[in-house]
Design a protein around this motif. Sequence first.
Motif, PDB file in Angstrom:
ATOM      1  N   ARG A  23      -5.421   0.318 -12.488  1.00  0.00           N
ATOM      2  CA  ARG A  23      -4.172   0.628 -11.809  1.00  0.00           C
ATOM      3  C   ARG A  23      -3.147  -0.442 -12.147  1.00  0.00           C
ATOM      4  O   ARG A  23      -3.490  -1.525 -12.614  1.00  0.00           O
ATOM      5  N   SER A  26       0.863  -3.025  -7.586  1.00  0.00           N
ATOM      6  CA  SER A  26       1.521  -2.176  -6.605  1.00  0.00           C
ATOM      7  C   SER A  26       2.556  -2.962  -5.805  1.00  0.00           C
ATOM      8  O   SER A  26       2.348  -4.122  -5.462  1.00  0.00           O
ATOM      9  N   HIS A  28       3.178  -2.190  -2.855  1.00  0.00           N
ATOM     10  CA  HIS A  28       2.700  -2.094  -1.480  1.00  0.00           C
ATOM     11  C   HIS A  28       1.619  -3.120  -1.154  1.00  0.00           C
ATOM     12  O   HIS A  28       1.235  -3.248   0.002  1.00  0.00           O
TER      13      HIS A  28
END
Length: 76
Positions: A23, A26, A28
Amino acid sequence: MKQEESWQKHYDEIMLFMEQNHRCPSRHRLEDHRMLNWIKYNKKQIVKGLFPADRLERFNKLLETARKYHRLNQYA
């Protein structure tokens, strides 16, 4: 530490992170903010025309890896 060494260290850290976690960093997650801000800073440098040409190919490879994991469901 010279600027080129520092840049390469950040690049290697982010590539390793994306390969291990499958991934992108992020916005977040607080622990990912430093990596995400580094990517955003380099994108802004490219737009301004201040990005060194020798780093451009490596950075494009990093962005290509990021696109590969964009909106990928890691839990499927």
